[in-house]
Design a protein around this motif. Sequence first.
Motif, PDB file in Angstrom:
ATOM      1  N   LEU A  85       0.839  -1.202   0.000  1.00 41.07           N
ATOM      2  CA  LEU A  85       0.000   0.000   0.000  1.00 41.07           C
ATOM      3  C   LEU A  85       0.875   1.254   0.000  1.00 41.07           C
ATOM      4  N   GLY A  86       1.888   1.256   0.852  1.00 35.74           N
ATOM      5  CA  GLY A  86       2.795   2.396   0.901  1.00 35.74           C
ATOM      6  C   GLY A  86       3.513   2.618  -0.416  1.00 35.74           C
ATOM      7  N   LEU A  87       3.920   1.520  -1.040  1.00 34.36           N
ATOM      8  CA  LEU A  87       4.620   1.599  -2.323  1.00 34.36           C
ATOM      9  C   LEU A  87       3.718   2.217  -3.391  1.00 34.36           C
ATOM     10  N   CYS A  88       2.476   1.741  -3.449  1.00 29.74           N
ATOM     11  CA  CYS A  88       1.529   2.270  -4.444  1.00 29.74           C
ATOM     12  C   CYS A  88       1.248   3.749  -4.219  1.00 29.74           C
ATOM     13  N   LEU A  89       1.081   4.124  -2.970  1.00 28.90           N
ATOM     14  CA  LEU A  89       0.836   5.537  -2.654  1.00 28.90           C
ATOM     15  C   LEU A  89       2.022   6.401  -3.080  1.00 28.90           C
ATOM     16  N   ALA A  90       3.235   5.912  -2.794  1.00 29.61           N
ATOM     17  CA  ALA A  90       4.430   6.674  -3.172  1.00 29.61           C
ATOM     18  C   ALA A  90       4.546   6.804  -4.688  1.00 29.61           C
ATOM     19  N   GLN A  91       4.276   5.706  -5.393  1.00 23.87           N
ATOM     20  CA  GLN A  91       4.367   5.726  -6.853  1.00 23.87           C
ATOM     21  C   GLN A  91       3.387   6.722  -7.471  1.00 23.87           C
ATOM     22  N   ASN A  92       2.302   6.966  -6.751  1.00 28.45           N
ATOM     23  CA  ASN A  92       1.291   7.901  -7.249  1.00 28.45           C
ATOM     24  C   ASN A  92       1.376   9.265  -6.555  1.00 28.45           C
ATOM     25  N   GLU A  93       2.556   9.515  -5.934  1.00 31.59           N
ATOM     26  CA  GLU A  93       2.923  10.810  -5.358  1.00 31.59           C
ATOM     27  C   GLU A  93       2.111  11.224  -4.140  1.00 31.59           C
ATOM     28  N   TYR A  94       1.545  10.223  -3.438  1.00 31.96           N
ATOM     29  CA  TYR A  94       0.911  10.491  -2.147  1.00 31.96           C
ATOM     30  C   TYR A  94       1.965  10.204  -1.065  1.00 31.96           C
ATOM     31  N   ILE A  95       2.956  11.082  -0.966  1.00 29.21           N
ATOM     32  CA  ILE A  95       4.146  10.780  -0.172  1.00 29.21           C
ATOM     33  C   ILE A  95       3.848  10.701   1.328  1.00 29.21           C
ATOM     34  N   ASP A  96       3.115  11.682   1.856  1.00 34.98           N
ATOM     35  CA  ASP A  96       2.811  11.671   3.293  1.00 34.98           C
ATOM     36  C   ASP A  96       2.024  10.417   3.679  1.00 34.98           C
ATOM     37  N   GLU A  97       1.052  10.075   2.847  1.00 28.99           N
ATOM     38  CA  GLU A  97       0.237   8.879   3.111  1.00 28.99           C
ATOM     39  C   GLU A  97       1.094   7.622   3.019  1.00 28.99           C
ATOM     40  N   ALA A  98       2.032   7.612   2.071  1.00 28.73           N
ATOM     41  CA  ALA A  98       2.926   6.460   1.915  1.00 28.73           C
ATOM     42  C   ALA A  98       3.775   6.260   3.163  1.00 28.73           C
ATOM     43  N   ILE A  99       4.290   7.357   3.712  1.00 29.73           N
ATOM     44  CA  ILE A  99       5.127   7.268   4.916  1.00 29.73           C
ATOM     45  C   ILE A  99       4.355   6.631   6.066  1.00 29.73           C
ATOM     46  N   VAL A 100       3.097   7.021   6.222  1.00 29.62           N
ATOM     47  CA  VAL A 100       2.259   6.456   7.293  1.00 29.62           C
ATOM     48  C   VAL A 100       2.160   4.931   7.144  1.00 29.62           C
ATOM     49  N   GLN A 101       1.896   4.471   5.929  1.00 28.48           N
ATOM     50  CA  GLN A 101       1.701   3.035   5.712  1.00 28.48           C
ATOM     51  C   GLN A 101       3.012   2.259   5.840  1.00 28.48           C
TER      52      GLN A 101
END
Length: 216
Positions: free
Chosen positions: A142-158
């Motif tokens: 989930l974090g990887l997908c969020l980061a790939q789609n530029e949701y960086i803050d959300e990615a860090i949380v996951q």
Amino acid sequence: MNKEQLGIQYMQEGKWEEAAKFFMDEIEKNPQNAVSYVNFGNVLSALGDQERALTFYQKAIEIDDSTAAAYYSAGNVYFELEKFELARQMFEEALSKGLDNSDNFFMLGMTYIAIEKSKLAIPYFQRAVELNNKDAEGFFQLGLCLAQNEYIDEAIVQLKHCIAIDTEHADAYYNLGVAFGFKEDKEKAMEMFNKALEVQPDHMLAGYGKQIMEGE
């Protein structure tokens, strides 16, 4: 313990021949029991005989097309064979037949990653970790997908959820390092790259990330 559970116990113990014989006996005694075909297919799949496993899953579906486990198991085989669109269809069908569990949502997410549609994977991984909040790999993907789609803050949380569950997840530390680097937090990025290398000293990407940070 009923008969099906006994056969599954053989599988869990790695007693494949005993499990195979058990499930084949069950099929011979009750050829209209779809679950026995699924279980026998799972034995074949575990032994690497994927094509034969598929025939047993298909037979289970012919007998009872509401057998969600047959679609899920077939999806796993198609995924392993890199037939990702077929895998996605099977996991979707399993969901429509009531298989509302974290594994099925996780595998649906993985199929979307495989066909390079990571944004579409996000809600499936979100549901997977809602249903199983101890799934480190679910949080990582989930974090990887969020980061790939530029949701960086959300990615860090996951990704932080991931390492809270699995403190040895080197790839999660590395991706946290990348995320903090993206946010220009050099100190946190270095901390994460170092942690990744502590867990896995030959982690080339973490080593490279650290070199970049040190060169700035």
